[in-house]
Design an enzyme around this catalytic site. Structure first.
Site, PDB file in Angstrom:
ATOM      1  CB  SER A 192      17.287  36.197  50.233  1.00 38.20           C
ATOM      2  OG  SER A 192      16.635  35.389  51.183  1.00 38.20           O
ATOM      3  CG  ASN A 193      15.972  37.667  55.206  1.00 32.96           C
ATOM      4  OD1 ASN A 193      16.059  36.592  55.775  1.00 32.96           O
ATOM      5  ND2 ASN A 193      14.814  38.146  54.753  1.00 32.96           N
TER       6      ASN A 193
END
Ligand code: PMT
Length: 409
Positions: free
Chosen positions: A216-217
């Protein structure tokens, strides 16, 4: 009658300028408005509740806790916020301004400031001694409130109650009435976004490695949610398709929660034909594991390899199929980039507007409350915005979108 049947909530604080309020009520009533007054305790030292209720023809509220036992009195602070078409605080004292900026709601005036519906104008008319007005705390609180969308009308210069001259005088009731008329009319009629269907993606996506891990980020969703709030305030019908974030849904916005880029793409596709404007504010993971491992991957090896495959570009997918009346708006988040990258993305993804988003890890980009954007439209005209709160930046983006809609009429 410019304010015919408009519901104006008038918040009166304890300052000498409160002596002008009875006249203001009469002017508003003359313009056809329904007026309800809420006062702070200090306000009643300057102007009586009897005068205010006689002129407004409504009872005046002060405490959140009612005297009687009727159940609707217990939720009056909510009912008042729902009722109002505009909330005018005049005079706004330093103390009340500080409470509003901090979100304190310990009386009817401050509580109904929070319950006011999101697309209704809030107007503040600060009035106080000149030194107080110029003080760092008052200026900081006013500028924060104005960033949140409040209309702050600066006091006028002249002789003050102290006998000194300075900036601190509340404008005359006629001027206040004009400002209220303008604010109510603009909010209600002006936006071309009123009734338009706006679909916004926000937040990160999660791409599963196994049943307990993902790629993810750092996207928090703040930018996308700010856009949703700003679009709803302009009367648009907003659908917010968001990855996993910890944010409250803005008032009047329909929220769809998704996790992976594939889920986000499917949700966007459902709105392809019905939406007028698509804004891609999500930080969609560019790659996902070719196959997610079932269960929890065991740590048997020192190293592991994960094969990744590129995710479909949701924004480009929308642009590819968009009809002439639809707009596609995107972001271009660049760490060490320059405007050329953003211009290239605008072209490749066939966008109508792109927000070049400078990422510096401190004030602009993921998670933080501010953003530095440069807006580039499809004719390559450029609008550089300063560092702004994400809410203010969102409003500027929507102004630019309104301009595009107006020019294509
Ligand atoms: O959520 P916050 O913490 O508030 O942070 C805000 C933000 C930094 C995430 C936001 O302001 C932002 O810049 N979002 C876009 C980030 C991004 O992915 O940029 P990009 O240059 O990689 O992508 C370009 C555009 O294509 C974006 O509009 C993106 O939403 C879209 N895209 C990208 C890849 C993909 N597979 N599908 C897409 O739709």
């Amino acid at each position: 009658m410019k304010l015919n049947d408009k519901n104006i909530l008038l918040g009166v604080c304890g300052g000498i300028a409160a002596y002008k309020i009875p006249l203001l009520i009469r002017l508003l009533k003359k313009q056809g408005a329904n007026v309800r007054v809420v006062v702070t305790r200090a306000a009643t030292r300057f102007v009586t509740e009897l005068t205010l209720s006689t002129l407004s023809q409504e009872p005046v509220c002060q405490d959140i806790f009612p005297d009687g036992s009727s159940t609707d009195e217990w939720t009056r602070h909510i009912a008042i916020g729902e009722w109002a078409d505009a909330y005018v605080i005049a005079p706004a004292t330093a103390n009340t301004i500080a409470k509003l900026a901090a979100g304190i709601c310990d009386d009817m005036l401050s509580a109904s400031f929070i319950t006011l519906r999101p697309n209704k104008p809030k107007l503040l008319f600060p009035a106080m001694d000149g030194e107080m007005f110029e003080s760092a705390s008052v200026q900081r609180n006013l500028s924060w409130l104005s960033e949140q969308g409040c209309i702050v009308v600066n006091p006028e210069s002249g002789q003050l109650a102290s006998g000194q001259c300075g900036t601190g005088r509340m404008p005359e009731p006629e001027t206040i009435t004009d400002v209220i008329e303008q604010a109510v009319t603009i909010t209600q009629n002006d936006s071309v976004l009123r009734g338009k269907s706006v679909v916004i993606t926000a937040g990160p996506t999660r791409e599963k490695i196994d049943d307990v891990r993902f790629i993810s980020n750092y996207s928090s969703g703040k930018m996308g949610f700010a856009l949703a709030k700003a679009a709803a305030a302009k009367g648009a019908e907003v659908t917010l398709i968001t990855g996993p974030v910890h944010l409250h849904t803005p008032e009047g916005v329909t929220r769809l929660n998704v996790e992976s880029s594939e889920e986000m793409q499917n949700a966007v596709r459902e709105h392809h034909t019905s939406c007028d404007i698509f804004i891609g504010a999500a930080a969609v993971a560019d790659y996902r594991p070719v196959e997610a491992i079932s269960g929890k991957f065991r740590k048997e090896h020192e190293t592991m390899e994960i094969s990744l495959v590129k995710n479909p570009d949701i924004l480009a997918g929308f642009s590819e199929q968009k009809k002439a009346h639809q707009l596609a708006i995107g972001f271009s988040l660049e760490t060490a980039g320059n405007l050329d990258h953003a211009k290239a993305k605008l072209k490749q993804k066939k966008l109508d507007l792109i927000a070049y988003n400078t990422f510096d890890g401190k004030t602009s980009g993921f998670e933080v409350d501010t953003n530095m954007l440069t807006l580039i439209d499809n004719s390559l005209s450029i609008q550089e915005l300063p560092l702004l709160s994400k809410q203010k930046a969102a409003e500027k983006m929507l102004d630019a979108i309104e301009k595009l809609l107006n020019s294509s009429k």
